[in-house]
Design a protein around this motif. Structure first.
Motif, mmCIF file in Angstrom:
data_model
loop_
_atom_site.group_PDB
_atom_site.id
_atom_site.type_symbol
_atom_site.label_atom_id
_atom_site.label_comp_id
_atom_site.label_asym_id
_atom_site.label_seq_id
_atom_site.Cartn_x
_atom_site.Cartn_y
_atom_site.Cartn_z
ATOM 1 N N PRO A 90 0.864 -0.940 0.018
ATOM 2 C CA PRO A 90 0.088 -0.234 -0.005
ATOM 3 C C PRO A 90 0.970 1.385 -0.160
ATOM 4 C CG PRO A 90 0.112 -0.945 2.242
ATOM 5 C CD PRO A 90 0.868 -1.794 1.366
ATOM 6 N N ASP A 91 2.049 1.341 0.139
ATOM 7 C CA ASP A 91 2.816 2.384 0.329
ATOM 8 C C ASP A 91 2.722 3.395 -0.927
ATOM 9 O OD1 ASP A 91 4.566 -0.169 1.005
ATOM 10 O OD2 ASP A 91 5.374 1.271 1.957
ATOM 11 N N ASP A 92 2.551 3.021 -2.241
ATOM 12 C CA ASP A 92 2.266 4.069 -3.234
ATOM 13 C C ASP A 92 0.724 4.199 -3.493
ATOM 14 O OD1 ASP A 92 5.246 4.365 -3.598
ATOM 15 O OD2 ASP A 92 5.316 2.729 -5.071
ATOM 16 N N VAL A 93 0.146 3.206 -3.473
ATOM 17 C CA VAL A 93 -1.445 3.105 -3.826
ATOM 18 C C VAL A 93 -2.061 2.341 -3.019
ATOM 19 C CG1 VAL A 93 -3.083 2.720 -5.565
ATOM 20 C CG2 VAL A 93 -0.759 3.624 -6.236
ATOM 21 N N LEU A 94 -3.119 2.729 -2.393
ATOM 22 C CA LEU A 94 -4.057 1.835 -1.564
ATOM 23 C C LEU A 94 -4.939 0.994 -2.445
ATOM 24 C CD1 LEU A 94 -4.658 4.442 1.430
ATOM 25 C CD2 LEU A 94 -3.006 2.610 1.387
ATOM 26 N N VAL A 95 -5.364 -0.129 -1.994
ATOM 27 C CA VAL A 95 -6.571 -0.754 -2.731
ATOM 28 C C VAL A 95 -7.532 -1.359 -1.887
ATOM 29 C CG1 VAL A 95 -7.010 -2.731 -4.381
ATOM 30 C CG2 VAL A 95 -4.555 -1.271 -4.596
ATOM 31 N N VAL A 96 -8.816 -1.137 -2.288
ATOM 32 C CA VAL A 96 -9.737 -1.859 -1.698
ATOM 33 C C VAL A 96 -10.679 -2.415 -2.636
ATOM 34 C CG1 VAL A 96 -9.566 -0.207 0.382
ATOM 35 C CG2 VAL A 96 -11.014 0.314 -1.403
ATOM 36 N N THR A 97 -11.713 -3.328 -1.967
ATOM 37 C CA THR A 97 -12.734 -3.846 -2.782
ATOM 38 C C THR A 97 -14.000 -4.095 -2.027
ATOM 39 O OG1 THR A 97 -13.175 -5.526 -4.581
ATOM 40 C CG2 THR A 97 -12.132 -6.280 -2.510
ATOM 41 N N ARG A 98 -15.080 -4.563 -2.867
ATOM 42 C CA ARG A 98 -16.429 -4.584 -2.030
ATOM 43 C C ARG A 98 -16.731 -5.911 -1.239
ATOM 44 N NH1 ARG A 98 -21.868 -6.286 -4.827
ATOM 45 N NH2 ARG A 98 -23.363 -5.672 -3.059
ATOM 46 N N TYR A 99 -16.482 -7.046 -1.798
ATOM 47 C CA TYR A 99 -16.786 -8.195 -1.402
ATOM 48 C C TYR A 99 -15.421 -9.102 -0.695
ATOM 49 C CZ TYR A 99 -18.228 -13.157 -1.300
ATOM 50 O OH TYR A 99 -18.229 -14.401 -0.988
ATOM 51 N N ASP A 100 -15.705 -9.282 0.409
ATOM 52 C CA ASP A 100 -14.893 -10.328 1.115
ATOM 53 C C ASP A 100 -14.678 -11.481 1.057
ATOM 54 O OD1 ASP A 100 -12.955 -10.883 3.031
ATOM 55 O OD2 ASP A 100 -14.379 -11.229 4.657
ATOM 56 N N GLY A 101 -14.487 -11.822 -0.104
ATOM 57 C CA GLY A 101 -14.460 -13.215 -0.787
ATOM 58 C C GLY A 101 -13.026 -13.898 -0.984
ATOM 59 N N LEU A 102 -13.210 -15.055 -1.602
ATOM 60 C CA LEU A 102 -11.769 -15.901 -1.831
ATOM 61 C C LEU A 102 -10.573 -14.983 -2.851
ATOM 62 C CD1 LEU A 102 -10.580 -18.593 -1.230
ATOM 63 C CD2 LEU A 102 -11.565 -18.989 -3.702
ATOM 64 N N ARG A 103 -11.161 -14.287 -3.802
ATOM 65 C CA ARG A 103 -10.253 -13.355 -4.523
ATOM 66 C C ARG A 103 -9.733 -12.208 -3.529
ATOM 67 N NH1 ARG A 103 -14.089 -13.355 -9.688
ATOM 68 N NH2 ARG A 103 -12.600 -14.132 -11.012
ATOM 69 N N ARG A 132 -9.421 -12.507 -0.360
ATOM 70 C CA ARG A 132 -8.241 -13.218 0.665
ATOM 71 C C ARG A 132 -7.104 -13.680 0.149
ATOM 72 N NH1 ARG A 132 -13.508 -14.898 2.333
ATOM 73 N NH2 ARG A 132 -13.067 -17.000 1.381
ATOM 74 N N THR A 133 -7.082 -14.174 -0.967
ATOM 75 C CA THR A 133 -5.843 -14.874 -1.862
ATOM 76 C C THR A 133 -4.964 -13.882 -2.724
ATOM 77 O OG1 THR A 133 -7.307 -15.910 -3.658
ATOM 78 C CG2 THR A 133 -7.282 -17.093 -1.495
ATOM 79 N N CYS A 134 -5.600 -12.734 -2.766
ATOM 80 C CA CYS A 134 -4.703 -11.860 -3.672
ATOM 81 C C CYS A 134 -3.236 -11.583 -2.789
ATOM 82 C CB CYS A 134 -5.565 -10.579 -3.890
ATOM 83 S SG CYS A 134 -4.742 -9.352 -4.964
ATOM 84 N N GLU A 135 -2.520 -11.028 -3.631
ATOM 85 C CA GLU A 135 -1.273 -10.838 -3.118
ATOM 86 C C GLU A 135 -0.776 -9.179 -3.502
ATOM 87 O OE1 GLU A 135 1.733 -10.447 -0.685
ATOM 88 O OE2 GLU A 135 0.462 -12.387 -0.736
ATOM 89 N N PRO A 136 -0.901 -8.562 -2.447
ATOM 90 C CA PRO A 136 -1.340 -8.594 -1.028
ATOM 91 C C PRO A 136 -2.593 -8.766 -0.659
ATOM 92 C CG PRO A 136 -1.096 -6.214 -1.568
ATOM 93 C CD PRO A 136 -0.672 -6.976 -2.838
ATOM 94 N N VAL A 156 -13.243 -5.454 6.540
ATOM 95 C CA VAL A 156 -12.331 -6.372 6.790
ATOM 96 C C VAL A 156 -10.913 -5.894 6.667
ATOM 97 C CG1 VAL A 156 -11.681 -8.694 6.688
ATOM 98 C CG2 VAL A 156 -14.121 -8.146 6.579
ATOM 99 N N LEU A 157 -10.217 -5.349 7.534
ATOM 100 C CA LEU A 157 -9.025 -4.765 6.971
ATOM 101 C C LEU A 157 -7.651 -5.575 6.822
ATOM 102 C CD1 LEU A 157 -9.154 -1.846 9.923
ATOM 103 C CD2 LEU A 157 -9.934 -1.773 7.435
ATOM 104 N N ARG A 158 -7.004 -5.312 5.884
ATOM 105 C CA ARG A 158 -6.135 -6.180 5.423
ATOM 106 C C ARG A 158 -4.896 -5.286 4.857
ATOM 107 N NH1 ARG A 158 -10.173 -9.682 3.125
ATOM 108 N NH2 ARG A 158 -10.473 -11.459 4.682
ATOM 109 N N THR A 159 -3.760 -6.016 4.482
ATOM 110 C CA THR A 159 -2.566 -5.248 3.941
ATOM 111 C C THR A 159 -2.783 -4.484 2.981
ATOM 112 O OG1 THR A 159 -1.330 -7.322 4.487
ATOM 113 C CG2 THR A 159 0.022 -5.699 3.348
ATOM 114 N N SER A 160 -3.615 -4.461 1.981
ATOM 115 C CA SER A 160 -3.681 -3.621 0.779
ATOM 116 C C SER A 160 -4.005 -2.269 0.939
ATOM 117 C CB SER A 160 -4.529 -4.165 -0.072
ATOM 118 O OG SER A 160 -5.966 -4.040 0.250
ATOM 119 N N SER A 161 -4.344 -1.882 2.215
ATOM 120 C CA SER A 161 -5.007 -0.455 2.429
ATOM 121 C C SER A 161 -4.086 -0.083 3.780
ATOM 122 C CB SER A 161 -6.276 -0.296 2.430
ATOM 123 O OG SER A 161 -6.925 -1.138 3.402
#
Length: 367
Positions: A273-286, A288-292, A341-346
């Motif tokens: 997330p250093d340069d660009v933060l990324v969030v999405t709508r649905y807390d699904g498999l995609r 959870r398994t995306c990197e980050p 659901v907070l994760r690394t991407s943001s």
């Protein structure tokens, strides 16, 4: 006097003979219809249980003119509903809906994504739950042509669609994501949504425009065809970065688009997330398994699906649910409040006190 293994299955005539009543009386007693003395009704039920009698469901359905089945229908294209998402949004809804339907002795039929010309006409059902219908949704059109009742999971956007619906809080979901991005330091966030007229896209765009006005952001909205899946997210993100290199956050509503956007950011040398933060709508498999792993939203789909089943079965029976939130035409029943659901991407920094006080369903960020 229970049925022994290998013996002939007892019939309604056997129950009638054992109880000393007519077959009509047995039928009325076991189906809860007609005028049968309560004591006689209970005695007949006891005899039936002792004999091991089970009603012929097919015969019952033929007599009543019912399939005792409801459908879960969506026009979401395979590029979005398939792949990892096949085990996500649609199946999360289906599992909860099937369980609730079975409580009421209905089966749930899963219909593949309905497009114009597909054979929804051939399925024997009493009604349907339409997942996030578009303004000109082909599934809705086919259900109407068949004269079948339906309810929507997600607010219908067609002006003439007055079906009851469960509100998935499209605007609130976008507000949660955008508020979080701003708290994490975003000052030039962009929005990527589908080209469809689903409530989630329309409500997110409206929420983004309100936030841009309130916070002085330059509005940057890109749309992409849902049918193009991850590649659409990649292409739109790459185009945004080329045209607006100062973008520091992406709110990508469709999870398939979000995964494609992450690839585009990586190929452009942008760190998440250093340069660009990324969030999405649905807390699904995609997500959870995306990197980050992607920050997303818990939509409480299990409870929303249960509410949709209750709305549909109430409509089929001509009754209304017991609570005070029964929708009139054009009014929805709210699903439970969504939660981040907070994760690394943001996460550039630990959640603020404000975020921790308003975010529900929070999990420890994966790293």
């Amino acid at each position: 006097m229970t049925m022994s293994q290998g013996a002939r299955r007892p019939t309604i005539a056997d129950v009638a003979q054992a109880a000393g009543v007519s077959r009509t009386t047995v039928s009325h007693a076991l189906n809860g219809i007609g005028k049968v003395d309560p004591r006689t009704r209970e005695r007949i039920k006891g005899v039936a249980a002792e004999l091991g009698y089970r009603p012929n469901l097919r015969a019952q359905r033929l007599r009543r003119g019912q399939a005792r089945a409801i459908a879960l229908v969506s026009s979401m294209p395979f590029a979005v509903a398939g792949g990892p998402s096949r085990l996500g949004f649609y199946m999360e809804v289906a599992a909860a809906a099937a369980e609730r339907a079975l409580v009421h002795e209905y089966a749930l039929v899963l219909i593949p994504p309905v497009q114009s010309g597909s054979a929804l006409y051939s399925v024997d059902i009493d009604g349907a739950i339409v997942v996030e219908p578009e303004a000109d949704d082909p599934a809705v059109a086919q259900l109407r042509e068949r004269g079948l009742p339906y309810v929507a999971l997600g607010r219908p956007t067609a002006p003439d669609d007055d079906a009851p619906y469960v509100d998935l809080h499209g605007g609130r979901v976008a507000e949660l994501l955008l508020d979080h991005l701003r708290a994490q330091g975003a000052r030039r966030p962009a929005l990527i949504v589908g080209e469809s007229t689903r409530h989630s896209s329309l409500d997110a765009r409206a929420a983004y425009e309100r936030a841009a006005l309130a916070h002085g952001w330059t509005p940057l909205v890109a749309t992409a065809p849902e049918a193009d899946g991850e590649q659409a997210g990649y292409d739109r993100c790459a185009a945004l970065l080329a045209e607006h290199p100062g973008i520091d956050a992406l709110c990508v509503l469709v999870d398939a688009f979000a995964v494609g956007a992450v690839r585009a950011l990586r190929d452009a040398g942008r760190r998440i997330p250093d340069d660009v933060l990324v969030v999405t709508r649905y807390d699904g498999l995609r997500a959870r398994t995306c990197e980050p792993p992607l920050t997303a939203v818990d939509l409480r789909l299990d409870r929303a699906a249960t509410a949709a089943v209750e709305l549909l079965l109430a409509r089929l029976s001509g009754q209304t649910p017991a609570d005070d939130e029964t929708p009139t035409p054009g009014r929805g029943v709210p699903a439970p409040e969504p939660g981040l659901v907070l994760r690394t991407s943001s996460l550039r920094q630990p959640p603020t006190a404000t975020e921790e006080g308003t975010v529900t369903g929070q999990r420890t960020p994966a790293g």
